[in-house]
Design a protein around this motif. Structure first.
Motif, PDB file in Angstrom:
ATOM      1  N   ASP A 180       0.814  -1.186   0.030  1.00  0.00           N
ATOM      2  CA  ASP A 180      -0.017   0.074  -0.084  1.00  0.00           C
ATOM      3  C   ASP A 180       0.771   1.242  -0.097  1.00  0.00           C
ATOM      4  O   ASP A 180       1.707   1.569   0.812  1.00  0.00           O
ATOM      5  N   MET A 181       0.954   2.049  -1.024  1.00  0.00           N
ATOM      6  CA  MET A 181       1.677   3.207  -1.338  1.00  0.00           C
ATOM      7  C   MET A 181       0.833   4.478  -0.595  1.00  0.00           C
ATOM      8  O   MET A 181       1.606   5.498  -0.781  1.00  0.00           O
ATOM      9  N   THR A 182      -0.222   4.354  -0.174  1.00  0.00           N
ATOM     10  CA  THR A 182      -1.002   5.652   0.101  1.00  0.00           C
ATOM     11  C   THR A 182      -0.359   6.269   1.178  1.00  0.00           C
ATOM     12  O   THR A 182      -0.116   5.433   2.220  1.00  0.00           O
ATOM     13  N   LEU A 183      -0.093   7.407   1.096  1.00  0.00           N
ATOM     14  CA  LEU A 183       0.456   8.037   2.326  1.00  0.00           C
ATOM     15  C   LEU A 183      -0.545   8.837   3.008  1.00  0.00           C
ATOM     16  O   LEU A 183      -1.532   9.615   2.447  1.00  0.00           O
ATOM     17  N   PRO A 184      -0.397   9.347   4.335  1.00  0.00           N
ATOM     18  CA  PRO A 184      -1.431  10.299   5.054  1.00  0.00           C
ATOM     19  C   PRO A 184      -1.565  11.678   4.429  1.00  0.00           C
ATOM     20  O   PRO A 184      -0.536  11.960   3.765  1.00  0.00           O
ATOM     21  N   ILE A 185      -2.617  12.213   4.673  1.00  0.00           N
ATOM     22  CA  ILE A 185      -2.556  13.750   4.224  1.00  0.00           C
ATOM     23  C   ILE A 185      -1.924  14.614   5.344  1.00  0.00           C
ATOM     24  O   ILE A 185      -2.420  14.628   6.223  1.00  0.00           O
ATOM     25  N   ALA A 186      -1.034  15.414   4.911  1.00  0.00           N
ATOM     26  CA  ALA A 186      -0.280  16.180   5.801  1.00  0.00           C
ATOM     27  C   ALA A 186      -1.501  17.375   6.373  1.00  0.00           C
ATOM     28  O   ALA A 186      -2.240  17.651   5.555  1.00  0.00           O
ATOM     29  N   PRO A 187      -1.088  17.725   7.455  1.00  0.00           N
ATOM     30  CA  PRO A 187      -2.128  18.618   8.156  1.00  0.00           C
ATOM     31  C   PRO A 187      -1.916  20.196   7.754  1.00  0.00           C
ATOM     32  O   PRO A 187      -3.097  21.147   8.234  1.00  0.00           O
ATOM     33  N   LEU A 188      -0.936  20.547   6.959  1.00  0.00           N
ATOM     34  CA  LEU A 188      -0.743  21.793   6.435  1.00  0.00           C
ATOM     35  C   LEU A 188      -0.271  21.640   5.041  1.00  0.00           C
ATOM     36  O   LEU A 188       0.614  20.787   4.703  1.00  0.00           O
ATOM     37  N   ALA A 223       0.689  21.526  13.634  1.00  0.00           N
ATOM     38  CA  ALA A 223      -0.502  21.403  13.243  1.00  0.00           C
ATOM     39  C   ALA A 223      -1.064  19.931  13.433  1.00  0.00           C
ATOM     40  O   ALA A 223      -2.490  19.946  13.755  1.00  0.00           O
ATOM     41  N   HIS A 224      -0.432  18.959  13.323  1.00  0.00           N
ATOM     42  CA  HIS A 224      -0.886  17.611  13.538  1.00  0.00           C
ATOM     43  C   HIS A 224      -1.258  17.470  14.962  1.00  0.00           C
ATOM     44  O   HIS A 224      -2.263  16.783  15.298  1.00  0.00           O
ATOM     45  N   LYS A 225      -0.523  17.954  16.045  1.00  0.00           N
ATOM     46  CA  LYS A 225      -0.865  17.571  17.385  1.00  0.00           C
ATOM     47  C   LYS A 225      -1.964  18.781  17.826  1.00  0.00           C
ATOM     48  O   LYS A 225      -2.275  18.840  19.011  1.00  0.00           O
ATOM     49  N   LYS A 226      -2.293  19.623  16.937  1.00  0.00           N
ATOM     50  CA  LYS A 226      -3.261  20.734  17.227  1.00  0.00           C
ATOM     51  C   LYS A 226      -2.705  21.720  18.456  1.00  0.00           C
ATOM     52  O   LYS A 226      -3.419  22.149  19.305  1.00  0.00           O
ATOM     53  N   GLU A 227      -1.461  21.904  18.464  1.00  0.00           N
ATOM     54  CA  GLU A 227      -0.774  22.675  19.315  1.00  0.00           C
ATOM     55  C   GLU A 227      -0.412  24.108  18.956  1.00  0.00           C
ATOM     56  O   GLU A 227       0.060  24.208  17.611  1.00  0.00           O
ATOM     57  N   VAL A 228      -0.636  25.165  19.591  1.00  0.00           N
ATOM     58  CA  VAL A 228      -0.061  26.522  19.352  1.00  0.00           C
ATOM     59  C   VAL A 228       0.979  26.956  20.355  1.00  0.00           C
ATOM     60  O   VAL A 228       0.568  27.034  21.707  1.00  0.00           O
ATOM     61  N   HIS A 229       2.274  27.175  20.367  1.00  0.00           N
ATOM     62  CA  HIS A 229       3.220  27.532  21.214  1.00  0.00           C
ATOM     63  C   HIS A 229       3.168  28.988  21.307  1.00  0.00           C
ATOM     64  O   HIS A 229       3.381  29.745  20.267  1.00  0.00           O
ATOM     65  N   CYS A 230       3.316  29.565  22.621  1.00  0.00           N
ATOM     66  CA  CYS A 230       3.289  30.944  22.859  1.00  0.00           C
ATOM     67  C   CYS A 230       4.328  31.023  24.107  1.00  0.00           C
ATOM     68  O   CYS A 230       4.632  30.245  24.850  1.00  0.00           O
ATOM     69  N   THR A 231       5.254  32.187  23.923  1.00  0.00           N
ATOM     70  CA  THR A 231       6.058  32.615  24.957  1.00  0.00           C
ATOM     71  C   THR A 231       5.683  34.053  25.699  1.00  0.00           C
ATOM     72  O   THR A 231       5.086  34.929  24.776  1.00  0.00           O
ATOM     73  N   VAL A 232       5.177  33.916  26.883  1.00  0.00           N
ATOM     74  CA  VAL A 232       4.806  35.096  27.543  1.00  0.00           C
ATOM     75  C   VAL A 232       5.955  35.951  28.223  1.00  0.00           C
ATOM     76  O   VAL A 232       6.688  35.136  28.849  1.00  0.00           O
ATOM     77  N   VAL A 233       6.304  37.047  27.706  1.00  0.00           N
ATOM     78  CA  VAL A 233       7.257  37.816  28.260  1.00  0.00           C
ATOM     79  C   VAL A 233       6.973  38.866  29.199  1.00  0.00           C
ATOM     80  O   VAL A 233       6.142  39.609  28.718  1.00  0.00           O
TER      81      VAL A 233
END
Length: 233
Positions: free
Chosen positions: A39-47, A150-160
């Protein structure tokens, strides 16, 4: 040369399939003559990423996802970037266009020989070495990180902030940062102290900057005063 190859890879990835030759050279599994159909089908990328680095990272992500080794490949790419940025000899190997390809390939293979790396990472590095494009590993890794977030549905932020946060302030700033995150995504927040901002706060996302610091307000005030003074001349 690398750009042309990446375009072909991206086109194949968009169609959801890869030829067996690419699977043999880049992924772990290969179909031998007379073997059952794979099976050569690849998963669809999240972005959908643009550019050569984006195309290569997307293909690496798709193959790693199919092989169920995404976190391991991500960690291996981080380690390789660390090696390339910290060691002058390896950096020269990646950037010197006059080094013979055979020598570059030999060094890369010896470097990975005693390490338990995935075939996805191994084939990626060998392909970049063969195309004299090892310096692109930094950009490819950054693009791979975008796909992983995008895959993990995470947004990283740094608060300064100018002072360390207490528990009550941490709750307030988390709510403020969460307002900039799309529904369904998880906020991953880090804290950083920078006394130069004087007060207030700065939110640093991957793609934006929210500057509500006292230093920024003083800068805007001084610019306004200077403009008024110039207008009165």
């Amino acid at each position: 040369m690398l750009a042309r190859a990446a375009c072909l890879l991206a086109r194949s990835a968009e169609q959801g399939q890869l030829p067996q030759q690419l699977v043999r050279s880049f992924a772990a599994a290969a179909a031998t003559k007379g073997a059952p159909k794979i099976d050569m089908t690849l998963p669809i990328a999240p972005l959908q990423l643009s550019g050569t680095s984006g195309a290569i990272a997307t293909l690496a992500w798709q193959v790693a996802a199919k092989e169920n080794v995404l976190p391991k490949v991500q960690d291996e790419l981080y380690q390789l970037v660390n090696i390339f940025t910290k060691h002058v000899e390896i950096r020269r190997l990646a950037t010197d266009p006059f080094l013979p390809t055979a020598f570059r390939m030999k060094v890369v293979r010896e470097m990975l020989a005693n390490k338990e790396v995935t075939d996805v990472t191994r084939r990626l590095i060998e392909s970049l070495a063969e195309e004299n494009a090892l310096s692109g590993i930094v950009q490819v890794t950054a693009a791979f990180e975008e796909l992983m977030l995008a895959h993990k549905k995470e947004v990283h932020c740094t608060v300064v902030t100018a002072q360390p946060l207490d528990d009550a302030e941490r709750v307030v700033f988390t709510k403020q940062a969460q307002a900039f995150v799309e529904p369904g995504f998880k906020l991953v927040m880090k804290e950083k102290v920078d006394r130069k901002i004087l007060g207030g706060f700065v939110l640093e996302f991957e793609d934006r900057l929210v500057d509500m610091s006292r230093a920024k307000k003083l800068e805007e005030f001084n610019n306004l005063v200077q403009k008024l003074e110039n207008d009165l001349k």
